[in-house]
Structure formats: structure tokens, C-alpha cells
Design a protein around this motif. Sequence first.
Motif, PDB file in Angstrom:
ATOM      1  N   TYR A 184      36.728  -9.855  52.004  1.00  0.00           N
ATOM      2  CA  TYR A 184      36.118  -8.835  52.859  1.00  0.00           C
ATOM      3  C   TYR A 184      37.084  -7.691  53.139  1.00  0.00           C
ATOM      4  N   PHE A 185      38.370  -7.998  53.238  1.00  0.00           N
ATOM      5  CA  PHE A 185      39.364  -6.945  53.457  1.00  0.00           C
ATOM      6  C   PHE A 185      39.375  -5.968  52.284  1.00  0.00           C
ATOM      7  N   VAL A 186      39.436  -6.507  51.058  1.00  0.00           N
ATOM      8  CA  VAL A 186      39.435  -5.646  49.876  1.00  0.00           C
ATOM      9  C   VAL A 186      38.138  -4.840  49.796  1.00  0.00           C
ATOM     10  N   HIS A 187      37.014  -5.481  50.112  1.00  0.00           N
ATOM     11  CA  HIS A 187      35.723  -4.781  50.109  1.00  0.00           C
ATOM     12  C   HIS A 187      35.761  -3.575  51.044  1.00  0.00           C
ATOM     13  N   GLU A 188      36.205  -3.778  52.278  1.00  0.00           N
ATOM     14  CA  GLU A 188      36.274  -2.680  53.254  1.00  0.00           C
ATOM     15  C   GLU A 188      37.237  -1.589  52.777  1.00  0.00           C
ATOM     16  N   PHE A 189      38.366  -1.988  52.245  1.00  0.00           N
ATOM     17  CA  PHE A 189      39.403  -1.040  51.833  1.00  0.00           C
ATOM     18  C   PHE A 189      38.901  -0.141  50.701  1.00  0.00           C
ATOM     19  N   VAL A 190      38.187  -0.726  49.751  1.00  0.00           N
ATOM     20  CA  VAL A 190      37.716   0.036  48.588  1.00  0.00           C
ATOM     21  C   VAL A 190      36.426   0.784  48.919  1.00  0.00           C
ATOM     22  N   ALA A 191      35.479   0.090  49.528  1.00  0.00           N
ATOM     23  CA  ALA A 191      34.158   0.681  49.766  1.00  0.00           C
ATOM     24  C   ALA A 191      34.202   1.873  50.712  1.00  0.00           C
ATOM     25  N   HIS A 192      35.152   1.891  51.639  1.00  0.00           N
ATOM     26  CA  HIS A 192      35.228   2.986  52.610  1.00  0.00           C
ATOM     27  C   HIS A 192      36.199   4.088  52.189  1.00  0.00           C
TER      28      HIS A 192
END
Length: 506
Positions: free
Chosen positions: A368-376
Motif C-alpha cells: 500500500y505504501f508503494v501504491h500511494e507513493f506511485v499513484a499520487h
Amino acid sequence: MEITINRESKTPIYLQIKKQIEAMINSGKLPPNFILPAERVLGGRLKINRSTVIKAYMELKAEGLVESRVGSGTVVLAPFSKDGIQEKMYVPPLRWNQLESRRVNKSNEQTINNILSVFEKEKVISFASGVASEDSYDMELLQSIQTRLLEKHREKVLMPTPVDGCSELKHTIRSYLQQNGINAGTKQIMVTSGSQQAVEFLARLLIEPGDVVLVEEPTYIGAIQAFESYDARLIGIPMDEEGIRLDILETCLVKYRPKLIYTQPTFHNPTGMTMSLNRRKELLKLAYYYNIPILEDNPYEELYYEGEKLPSLKSLDNNDYVIYVSSFSKTISFSLRVGYVVAGENIINRFIKFKQITDIQTNTLSQYFVHEFVAHGYLKNHLEKIRNKYRKKRDLMIAQLNKCNVEGMRIFVPGGGYFIWLELPNNIRMNELIKLLGDKGIIVMPGDVFYPKYNIESNFIRLNFSYPKEQDIEDGIEKLLDCIVKCSNSNVKVGHPVETVLNPYL
């Protein structure tokens, strides 16, 4: 000793005898060294055949409750006690090495572990690692992302995800890949615990003992370990300024009929070389013609310091021959251990089975951390920041290396990635250089670990510039050059075997 036989019971008579004697022994009614009636005597008393009593006594012996003694008969034994046994007898140490499988016993390579252990040491300058700089992170941003994750997803970040990865991250990876010319559905993407896991999964899937894998020479040590752990035969293919040499590769394709070609076409580890666009296209043509799959390992693609990115092999492949692995370890954080693989659904389904029995899933919070970092959109700004930082460090290291003119030393300048590949004079004994550097608190990676079977004819070391501080680069390279000069000016001449001795600080 009273025994009652129930001839109407469905329980065999010998078991009735056995169970009653067992109960009397366990209760203490029959003490240790009590002599049981002879088989013939007990059989006569119970009006049963002697063979029935023999069978009952054999059951008791099998459970360690009684034993036969010459001159005494059948004797009750003392109750079994682990504590008593351990007090009275010698227990030899368990020889785990004799229990290991032959496959495990063939590989005792721990270079990666030795490198990582450096981060617990102090007063050491490490040019051996392959991790990001400690000062490359915006800690306030990371803290805000972590806080938002817990507020937004709450308990979900502590719960399991599907084995192949949480859907949010897989969709984010899919969009990220599309920006780089790779079109893949979420069923063709799997989240792994670092890209190393995907390499090991493919080795597990394809390799039978003795199968040939063609690799660039030198190549990534983790891939060597993964393939050799399944008893693959690695054949190294030399490289030139455009990448892997296709003339030699084709000869080996004909001669060995390999299972797989493994390549790092962009900012190769350890050499930093990048395969030209034309060479990439010709490599794919050879793979198609000889019907050989390619494993493309591409963790450094975003870390380019000049020019433009070249298309990946996967983006050029229209026939599903390329299995693509990459990672956020080099661009975001090594410790998150989030990588991914892009392959056909049949391959992904096989990998899911492997992951189920390996680690079940990649860490949920990390995903979830990587998702937030990339998606935003944080990754884009972060990449610009670290590209500038690492370009400056690379240039500083090259400038420091050029301060000393050592005959026979050659610097391979990378266009991106983490590493400088340094060729040293042939009259240097590598074990002496590594030992001398260790005494000065300098750690480098000897070149031979990047060659299958350590088959190396020249002297090389790999230097990492991403991790050390700028002052450490200046101080460390000065000490490195001093050691190189001392070893070059020694009386040691060409002809001594190159031997790898891991630095004592590792």
C-alpha cells in the motif's frame, strides 16, 4: 497380577492382555524389574493358547514397556523419562551439514548477506552495497504517506492480500508500465518480495539439473545464485560497448540449446553498460528464431543521468517471449521489498503456487505504501531528486579515480544505475588488495563474484556511488587508489591465481 478375559468382546484377546498389563505398569502396580509370568504359565492360567500371550508380550516390548532377559524372563522396564535419559547419557551434537540436501550443500555463497551486514558496522566506507543513499528520502513526506495510509485504509493495511498482490498496487503498476510502453493486464502482473524472488521462481519453474542458461559475463550475483541453486549450467556471453555479443550468443544457442537467456539490458549490474536499441531488436530476433525465452531484469531503468530512456525488451516484444522483472527497491526503498514480474497468465499462475509455499504474500503495508507513493505522483519528483544526487556522486567518484594515473586501470563510466566497473592492472593480487582495503576500512566488491564459477581472467572491482556520502567518496577513493598503487608496485607479477577473500569488515 490379575487379568480378566472377556471372550464376548470384539477386542482380540492378546490386546486385552496387553492393555491390562500396560495399565498396571503405568499405574505403578507392576514396578520396574517385576517379572511377568512365563507365556506358557499365563496361557494356562487364562486358558488360552501360549501364542496369544507371546503376541501380547511382543506388543509390550514394541512400546518399550518390557524386555526379555536371559535367565529372568520378561521384565517390566522403568518408565521412559527424557530428563533421566539426558542426565545419564551423552547426546552428540546434531550434524546439520550431513542432513542437508546435495542441492543446498553445493552453494555456500553468502556475499549478499555479507554486504548487508555492513550497515550495522561503524567507521566503514562501503562501496560494495547496492542501496539508495540514506539522505535521499523526504522523511516528512514518508511520514505523511504512512499516516494517510492508516487513516484511509485502517485495518486493511494489516490484513492479508491476494497472493499475487493487492489490486490497488497491481493497477498502479499496470498504469506505470503503460507509461513505459509495456501493455499488460493485471492478470499478467504479480507483486513479488523484490525482483530477486521472481528470478528464483523462474529458475524453479524451468530449470532441470544440467540445463543451460545463457547470461551476460559478468552478471548479477543474485541471478547466478538463483540458477545455480537448481543445478543450472551457466554459460557466460561476453559484452562489448553495445551489450551482449550476439555473434557469440548465437553460436551458444546452436551448441547448447539453452532453456533461457538472462539479461540486464539497461545499466547492467555490475558493469553499468546499456544495450543499444539495435542490439535489443536483434536479440529478440534470435530468441524468436531459436525459440528461447528471455528473462529481462530491469531495476535501474529510471536511474538515467543523461540522454533518454531506451525501450525495454518487453515493450519491443510482441510475441510474449520476454518475462520482465523489476523492483521499487532501487527507486524508492530496498527495505520495502516490493518488486513485480510481468509474464503470461500461465507463468503467473505457476508463480502464485510458488509464492504460496514461499512467503504467501508480499508485505501488505509495503504494497500500500508503494501504491500511494506511485499513484499520487510522488515517484516522479523523487526520481528527479535522486537522479541529480546520484549523477553528482557518480561524477565525483570518476573525478577522484582520474586523479591517479595507474597503468592498466580502466574506468567504465555508466550512463545510469548505481555502479562503476573498474578494471585494475593484471599484476595486482586481488586477495592482497581486498585485505589492504579492509585494514583501512574500505569495502569493495571483487569482480570474480559476478562470473559463473568465478571464471575471470582480469582484475575488476565494482564500486557503488549511490550509498556513500560525498565526503566518504573523496576519502574512500583516495585510500583505494593508494592501495592500488601499493599493490601495483609490489614485486608480485602476472601469473598468480586471483583469489576472492571477503573483506573482514563484511
